[in-house]
Design a protein around this motif. Structure first.
Motif, PDB file in Angstrom:
ATOM      1  N   PHE B 137       0.842  -1.199   0.000  1.00 59.15           N
ATOM      2  CA  PHE B 137       0.000   0.000   0.000  1.00 59.15           C
ATOM      3  C   PHE B 137       0.881   1.254   0.000  1.00 59.15           C
ATOM      4  O   PHE B 137       0.645   2.196  -0.775  1.00 59.15           O
ATOM      5  CB  PHE B 137      -0.918  -0.044   1.221  1.00 59.15           C
ATOM      6  N   ALA B 138       1.906   1.248   0.833  1.00 57.67           N
ATOM      7  CA  ALA B 138       2.829   2.391   0.883  1.00 57.67           C
ATOM      8  C   ALA B 138       3.547   2.561  -0.454  1.00 57.67           C
ATOM      9  O   ALA B 138       3.697   3.670  -0.969  1.00 57.67           O
ATOM     10  CB  ALA B 138       3.829   2.212   2.028  1.00 57.67           C
ATOM     11  N   ARG B 139       3.998   1.443  -1.020  1.00 57.70           N
ATOM     12  CA  ARG B 139       4.682   1.491  -2.310  1.00 57.70           C
ATOM     13  C   ARG B 139       3.766   2.042  -3.405  1.00 57.70           C
ATOM     14  O   ARG B 139       4.209   2.762  -4.301  1.00 57.70           O
ATOM     15  CB  ARG B 139       5.141   0.089  -2.715  1.00 57.70           C
ATOM     16  N   PHE B 141       1.537   4.291  -3.089  1.00 57.74           N
ATOM     17  CA  PHE B 141       1.516   5.747  -3.006  1.00 57.74           C
ATOM     18  C   PHE B 141       2.837   6.348  -3.470  1.00 57.74           C
ATOM     19  O   PHE B 141       2.845   7.406  -4.107  1.00 57.74           O
ATOM     20  CB  PHE B 141       1.115   6.197  -1.607  1.00 57.74           C
ATOM     21  N   GLU B 142       3.940   5.677  -3.204  1.00 58.91           N
ATOM     22  CA  GLU B 142       5.215   6.150  -3.742  1.00 58.91           C
ATOM     23  C   GLU B 142       5.149   6.245  -5.269  1.00 58.91           C
ATOM     24  O   GLU B 142       5.575   7.237  -5.863  1.00 58.91           O
ATOM     25  CB  GLU B 142       6.348   5.186  -3.368  1.00 58.91           C
TER      26      GLU B 142
END
Lengths: 345, 345
Positions: B137-139, B141-142
């Motif tokens: 999920f974080a990736r 957004f990156e």
């Protein structure tokens, strides 16, 4: 209105950094006008038509905690003389990201207590905790997107990926007696300090600060986060459940290779080594083991050594602020750095 | 290079929409040059120094699935004649968000199988599945931040929050016999169709399309997602584990109030009502119950009625494309809409 606040609370210019007290109250007081808005924003963005979401989120967020990450973000923005309120959105976002990781951590670790209250997953179930964590994470990005600050978004999305890698690494290394001090620092840099530094750095970026100041506030947050986490890990071998608002002894029970444990194991031999091998290496723990571990932590000098390492990071955090003018905000952040390692709760 | 691809595959202008076949192959073929880059991007961004992360992510991502969401994003961008490659980042991002939700869903539902393979949490444990989901999920957004497209970021962050609300709502409503057809549509709009529409809408936005075209592709994605999920829920009462790559009968076992179940319960009475009350209402299921449920689904006409609803959404998806010129991309998307409801796996 906000820049006026800064000037009126500016202290005497002869404030001596060496005399800085361990104190978080000055920062809390300075940030109060911002925090009123930020808390309103947090409450507004927790809302959902699905009732369990705000209920579960409020259980954790209303329980308070120190709100350290929002305070950091506000202080960084104010120290850089911000003229907008982007730091409100970023403050709410870092608190949401932090809360999301707590919800997921408690599921991952099967923790019983959080912030002095029964862990959310024990009330609403692990599935709800996982999904509400996801919801807060998504809401955090919504808040950030609204500012239009792509650079702050970049900082916080990268930090989020780093945090989860730190969590996974820690999970893989549980009960691993070979973990080194360097491994430990890598883990807490990721799982804790990355969000501290992202909070202060994004506050600086949102204020339009110079590259030099942005780097300084990144460094402050990173070192503060390291100091803070080491002290947390020290307190886990010192405090009891009532003081800490979480289970003291949790790290020992979970076999987390924290700095006190790494240093204690390095400093012991003979029957003491066998004790660590049994309790941490083989996960065979019985009543009284935690108290024995606490004794070894003190007699081996491990707790003192860990405290010394933490103080070193706190000093580096303070040093990072040297390029800023003396003033209430700088002094409050210096006090926070000292507080991070001298606090007993 | 990419706009050339579009022109060379443009079909005869006399293609008749009414004759559109249920087919995903045309879309896959058209998207292949983009998908090569997107798959490389997905592989690159799964990387982590923490070995379990790419291992666990690859277990799911390499297993394939249909890659429908990236295909949608690519097709939307190409249909709008994009001249950049932002849709590569958004395609990888939607696949990461989708994979993250699958990882968390399988933990939440304690599923045994996913895409024909043992569910990741049964191999690496639920904690790793939760944390690797967070990482992806974080990736995601990156990847989005890198494009600098704030509007696409806005679309996908909002969609992420909506998805989790849909998941929580579904969790709360499990084994709830009072769930209406409207409730069901609300749940699948959130948990499934929101990411379909975000994929197609963000592809259009990233291409710099007109507001009219952006709205049309949002509508296409939303209706396609609804059609697709209803057919998925129909197949759960039709297929078997080998065909579907997941457990047929899972929805029944979990008491999920899907459209077939809602329609079947509404159309039955007497001893059949008692059957649903016992198996779904009271969660008392025994061997043979699923086969009996399948029989009732057919005899009550519930499966046929659900299929008719799904076809209605597929027709609306096709209708949303009417403002685009006839051509290979439009035709492939129309075929996808028909395929979404006619597929048997």
């Amino acid at each position: 209105m906000d820049s006026a606040n800064i000037d009126t609370v500016r202290p005497a210019p002869d404030a001596t950094p060496e005399l800085v007290k361990a104190d978080v109250k000055a920062l809390v007081s300075l940030c109060e006008p911002d925090m009123v808005d930020i808390n309103a924003l947090i409450t507004a963005r927790m809302r959902s038509e699905v009732a369990v979401i705000p209920a579960l989120a409020a259980h954790l967020i209303a329980a308070g905690g120190k709100r350290l990450r929002p305070l950091l973000c506000v202080a960084a923005a104010r120290l850089c003389g911000t003229t907008n309120t982007h730091h409100h959105n970023f403050s709410a976002a870092v608190e949401f990201i932090h809360t999301a990781t707590l919800l997921h951590d408690d599921v991952v670790d099967s923790s019983q207590l959080r912030r002095g209250k029964v862990a959310a997953h024990l009330i609403w179930g692990a599935p709800s905790s996982v999904l509400v964590g996801d919801f807060l994470f998504a809401r955090a990005f919504e808040l950030m997107v609204e500012t239009g600050s792509l650079r702050s978004l970049d900082i916080l999305s990268k930090a989020s990926a780093i945090i989860t890698q730190g969590e996974v690494l820690q999970l893989m290394k549980a009960f691993d007696l070979t973990l080194t001090q360097a491994d430990y620092i890598e883990i807490i840099s990721s799982k804790t300090a990355a969000l501290f530094s992202a909070a202060s750095e994004s506050g600086a970026v949102a204020s339009g600060a110079s590259e030099e100041k942005i780097r300084a506030l990144y460094s402050y947050g990173m070192n503060l986060g390291l100091a803070f986490q080491i002290q947390d890990d020290i307190l886990d071998y010192q405090g009891d459940a009532a003081d800490l608002g979480k289970n003291a002894g949790d790290d020992f029970a979970e076999g987390k290779s924290t700095l006190p444990l790494i240093l204690a194991m390095a400093a012991t031999s003979g029957s003491d080594s066998a004790f660590w091998e049994r309790t941490v290496g083989k996960r065979e723990q019985k009543p009284g083991d935690f108290q024995h571990a606490q004794g070894l932590m003190i007699s081996s000098g491990a707790l003192d050594a860990a405290r010394s390492v933490a103080r070193g990071y706190a000093d580096m955090a303070r040093a990072a602020l040297s390029l800023f003018d003396q003033g209430a905000w700088r002094q409050a952040l210096e006090s926070l750095a000292v507080y991070s390692v001298e606090r007993q709760t």
